[in-house]
Write a protein that holds these residues in place. Structure first.
Motif, PDB file in Angstrom:
ATOM      1  N   VAL A 421     -12.969  -0.917  -2.448  1.00  0.00           N
ATOM      2  CA  VAL A 421     -12.018  -1.357  -1.422  1.00  0.00           C
ATOM      3  C   VAL A 421     -10.594  -1.017  -1.845  1.00  0.00           C
ATOM      4  O   VAL A 421      -9.804  -0.479  -1.060  1.00  0.00           O
ATOM      5  CB  VAL A 421     -12.149  -2.876  -1.165  1.00  0.00           C
ATOM      6  CG1 VAL A 421     -10.946  -3.402  -0.384  1.00  0.00           C
ATOM      7  CG2 VAL A 421     -13.429  -3.188  -0.401  1.00  0.00           C
ATOM      8  N   THR A 422     -10.262  -1.303  -3.104  1.00  0.00           N
ATOM      9  CA  THR A 422      -8.914  -1.030  -3.616  1.00  0.00           C
ATOM     10  C   THR A 422      -8.627   0.467  -3.616  1.00  0.00           C
ATOM     11  O   THR A 422      -7.558   0.907  -3.174  1.00  0.00           O
ATOM     12  CB  THR A 422      -8.753  -1.590  -5.042  1.00  0.00           C
ATOM     13  OG1 THR A 422      -8.906  -3.016  -5.005  1.00  0.00           O
ATOM     14  CG2 THR A 422      -7.379  -1.258  -5.616  1.00  0.00           C
ATOM     15  N   GLN A 423      -9.569   1.267  -4.089  1.00  0.00           N
ATOM     16  CA  GLN A 423      -9.360   2.716  -4.141  1.00  0.00           C
ATOM     17  C   GLN A 423      -9.142   3.292  -2.745  1.00  0.00           C
ATOM     18  O   GLN A 423      -8.247   4.120  -2.529  1.00  0.00           O
ATOM     19  CB  GLN A 423     -10.570   3.389  -4.793  1.00  0.00           C
ATOM     20  CG  GLN A 423     -10.693   3.139  -6.287  1.00  0.00           C
ATOM     21  CD  GLN A 423     -11.989   3.704  -6.853  1.00  0.00           C
ATOM     22  OE1 GLN A 423     -13.045   3.652  -6.211  1.00  0.00           O
ATOM     23  NE2 GLN A 423     -11.922   4.253  -8.053  1.00  0.00           N
ATOM     24  N   ILE A 424      -9.946   2.835  -1.782  1.00  0.00           N
ATOM     25  CA  ILE A 424      -9.837   3.376  -0.424  1.00  0.00           C
ATOM     26  C   ILE A 424      -8.564   2.880   0.254  1.00  0.00           C
ATOM     27  O   ILE A 424      -7.860   3.653   0.924  1.00  0.00           O
ATOM     28  CB  ILE A 424     -11.090   3.007   0.404  1.00  0.00           C
ATOM     29  CG1 ILE A 424     -12.333   3.657  -0.208  1.00  0.00           C
ATOM     30  CG2 ILE A 424     -10.926   3.455   1.856  1.00  0.00           C
ATOM     31  CD1 ILE A 424     -13.641   3.168   0.377  1.00  0.00           C
ATOM     32  N   ALA A 425      -8.251   1.590   0.092  1.00  0.00           N
ATOM     33  CA  ALA A 425      -7.043   1.034   0.723  1.00  0.00           C
ATOM     34  C   ALA A 425      -5.790   1.707   0.190  1.00  0.00           C
ATOM     35  O   ALA A 425      -4.897   2.094   0.965  1.00  0.00           O
ATOM     36  CB  ALA A 425      -6.972  -0.470   0.494  1.00  0.00           C
ATOM     37  N   MET A 426      -5.709   1.879  -1.133  1.00  0.00           N
ATOM     38  CA  MET A 426      -4.518   2.501  -1.711  1.00  0.00           C
ATOM     39  C   MET A 426      -4.461   3.984  -1.326  1.00  0.00           C
ATOM     40  O   MET A 426      -3.383   4.534  -1.078  1.00  0.00           O
ATOM     41  CB  MET A 426      -4.509   2.344  -3.236  1.00  0.00           C
ATOM     42  CG  MET A 426      -4.484   0.897  -3.722  1.00  0.00           C
ATOM     43  SD  MET A 426      -3.253  -0.129  -2.893  1.00  0.00           S
ATOM     44  CE  MET A 426      -1.757   0.679  -3.377  1.00  0.00           C
ATOM     45  N   ALA A 450      -6.898   3.837   7.950  1.00  0.00           N
ATOM     46  CA  ALA A 450      -8.034   3.719   7.033  1.00  0.00           C
ATOM     47  C   ALA A 450      -9.332   4.268   7.616  1.00  0.00           C
ATOM     48  O   ALA A 450     -10.406   4.001   7.105  1.00  0.00           O
ATOM     49  CB  ALA A 450      -8.220   2.251   6.629  1.00  0.00           C
ATOM     50  N   LYS A 451      -9.245   5.042   8.698  1.00  0.00           N
ATOM     51  CA  LYS A 451     -10.446   5.625   9.287  1.00  0.00           C
ATOM     52  C   LYS A 451     -11.058   6.666   8.353  1.00  0.00           C
ATOM     53  O   LYS A 451     -10.350   7.318   7.593  1.00  0.00           O
ATOM     54  CB  LYS A 451     -10.117   6.267  10.635  1.00  0.00           C
ATOM     55  CG  LYS A 451      -9.893   5.255  11.760  1.00  0.00           C
ATOM     56  CD  LYS A 451      -9.701   5.956  13.087  1.00  0.00           C
ATOM     57  CE  LYS A 451      -9.599   4.947  14.228  1.00  0.00           C
ATOM     58  NZ  LYS A 451      -9.390   5.614  15.536  1.00  0.00           N
TER      59      LYS A 451
END
Length: 579
Positions: A421-426, A450-451
């Motif tokens: 989650v952190t890797q994708i959000a950042m 975030a798509k």
């Protein structure tokens, strides 16, 4: 290191131009404007025609005749007024890509003359939480830092903490107003310090006496008042510790955590130097430097204010002096809101007048604002400026809502999911910022950023994870990576796109523009998707094609990971989606 395709053919053209006694500065190729007709083109004949008083097509024909002798060229044509269009052989493309795959730098060279570069980005202030306006400085600055380091420059990054100006006097004055003294300062946490600053700001706007008191305290602090210095140090330490957490989450790296206060002694030296050179004067009690006006008014630079404190610009001028003397900077790059452009024009001009930055390149990379859907600077629902930590939390929630919950996917713990989650959000936050031209403002779109499809960070991350899955399945099936061969147009297009890696990195370096990398990463991921849909790997017609395509896929993966790294983005090994 092997030469990239483009560099290789630039050298071939230089040899041809030299043989024909033509000026080699025009022996430059570029990717074709008509990729359906050719791979590359050279427009040098048009540039030469005027000086040689010849028809450009005649010159181009001579060059093309020599080029046709090269076994690495499959076709050549002279088109239009003298464009030389050519295709290179599949064998040469394959050879270049095989060499690129074996090189840990993916065929990218380094600058011929590395420089000592100091980068100034971040710019947090004591007692103020990082807000969304700090996002661009950190994200753009970190990406440029990584690009400059990758091409071989030695980069020292400095956060340049705002810890020495009037806001410090305002905070100290407010504490004394509320508590009567500074005895309890060391019991304050960052929330208390921030609240005091907000109250101080309001009081100084409404009460001229309070504003004057803050000015006086600032001057005394800067002149060494021990009580103020002790309280200041504590306030600074607490503030630094707080902003470090957010910068750590953003993965923004700073070698130095210096502040305006670290240039205090040099500020005095700047004032004395200006007097010695006879370029300063006293005006209404303040020491100033008048700047020559060109096409617009240039306000004077205030060295010393009427209250004895140093002016706003002096700190930056003094900091340049220390960076040149102590860090031996050959180039200093500031990544700061473009609304500060006049400030940096003044600072750079005075530095030049003082002679403190001889042969040092001073550059301000000014960025636009992060805006909401209304096109105005991004705000919270109540109209305030959004804290950066809150934006990160919102982004994580957005990503988390599209991910499976802990326990829903075998082999993935709660910590595994949260790391993803952190890797994708950042990655989503940074890519949405960096895909825009630095100087332009942009709308932060909470719905689309975030798509997993479209021009987003998660789309590129997913491409990497998809290739990781392909490589794992191939290994499990006993298929090993082999030499690249080019057998069709889709393989050819992907190989040529991969070959642009060095050119893209060097353009991003030269222009200090990470959006060049985001554009390339997105296009490369798209081209790979097209390739994968038409070129089966495990079910290829024969093993030679299978191992070749596997190597192409692996090279795309490595290239995308390197591109993401240069953008400050991690590439998860696996990407999961909620059912």
């Amino acid at each position: 290191m092997t030469l990239s395709i483009e560099k290789n053919f630039n050298q071939k053209f230089a040899d041809i131009f030299q043989k024909l006694d033509l000026d080699t500065k025009f022996a430059v190729i570029k990717p074709s404007d008509r990729p359906d007709l050719s791979d590359f083109q050279c427009n040098g004949a048009l540039a030469l025609a005027k000086s040689l008083h010849k028809n450009p097509r005649e010159i181009a024909a001579l060059i093309a005749e020599e080029l046709q002798k090269d076994k690495d060229v499959s076709s050549v044509s002279v088109d239009g007024p003298g464009f030389i269009n050519f295709k290179i052989s599949n064998e040469f493309i394959a050879k270049s890509l095989n060499e690129m795959a074996e090189d840990e730098r993916l065929g990218c060279s380094k600058v011929a003359e590395p420089k000592e570069i100091v980068m100034d980005f971040g710019g947090p202030n004591v007692a103020k939480a990082l807000h969304v306006g700090h996002l661009r400085s950190a994200v753009i600055g970190e990406s440029i830092r990584r690009i400059e380091t990758f091409v071989g420059n030695k980069v020292i990054s400095d956060v340049h903490f705002g810890d020495w100006g009037t806001p410090m006097g305002m905070i100290l004055a407010e504490i004394i107003h509320q508590d009567g003294n500074l005895d309890n300062v060391e019991s304050y946490d960052i929330a208390k310090i921030s609240a005091i600053y907000k109250q101080a700001n309001i009081r100084c706007k409404e009460d001229e006496n309070a504003k004057e008191t803050a000015r006086q305290i600032t001057a005394e602090l800067q002149n060494g008042n021990p009580e103020y210095r002790k309280a200041w140090k504590y306030l600074r330490d607490v503030s630094v510790a707080d902003v470090k957490k957010t910068y750590q989450e953003l993965d923004a790296h700073f070698d130095l955590w210096l502040g305006e206060s670290d240039a205090h002694q040099a500020c005095g030296e700047v004032v004395e130097l200006a007097k010695e050179k006879g370029i300063s004067e006293v005006d209404d009690g303040a020491t100033i430097i008048r700047l020559p006006e060109t096409n617009k008014p240039m306000p004077p630079v205030i060295l010393v204010k009427t209250d004895g404190g140093f002016g706003y610009q002096v700190t930056d001028i003094a900091t340049i002096k220390t960076r040149v003397e102590d860090l031996h900077a050959q180039e200093i790059i500031y990544v700061v809101d473009k609304r500060q452009s006049l400030h940096f024009e003044q600072v750079f001009q005075v530095s030049e007048m003082l002679g403190i930055a001889k042969d040092v390149k001073l550059e301000h990379i000014g960025f636009g604002t992060v805006n909401g859907a209304d096109g105005k600077p991004f705000k919270t629902r109540d109209g305030g400026v959004m804290n950066l930590s809150d934006l990160i939390l919102i982004s994580k929630e957005k990503v988390r809502s599209s991910m499976p919950k802990a326990g829903e996917v075998e082999g993935f713990s709660k910590d595994d999911i949260e790391k993803m989650v952190t890797q994708i959000a950042m990655g989503a936050i940074k890519f949405q910022d960096l895909k825009n031209n630095i100087a332009s403002g942009y709308v932060f779109d909470l719905e689309d950023f975030a798509k997993f499809d479209g021009k987003t960070g998660p789309y590129i991350q997913y491409a990497v994870a998809r290739i990781n899955s392909i490589l794992r399945k191939a290994k499990a099936g006993g298929l090993e990576i082999g030499d690249i061969v080019i057998s069709n147009e889709d393989e050819r297009n992907l190989a040529l796109k991969l070959s642009q890696f060095e050119n893209v990195i060097m353009r991003a370096h030269a222009d200090k523009e990470p959006s060049i990398i985001t554009d390339y990463a997105y296009t490369l991921a798209q081209v790979f998707s097209g390739f994968y849909n038409t070129c089966p790997i495990m079910n290829a017609e024969d093993k030679t094609l299978a191992v070749s395509r596997l190597k192409l896929a692996s090279l795309v993966r490595d290239t995308l990971k390197q591109l993401l790294y240069l953008l400050g983005i991690e590439a998860p090994e696996v990407m999961l989606k909620a059912a």
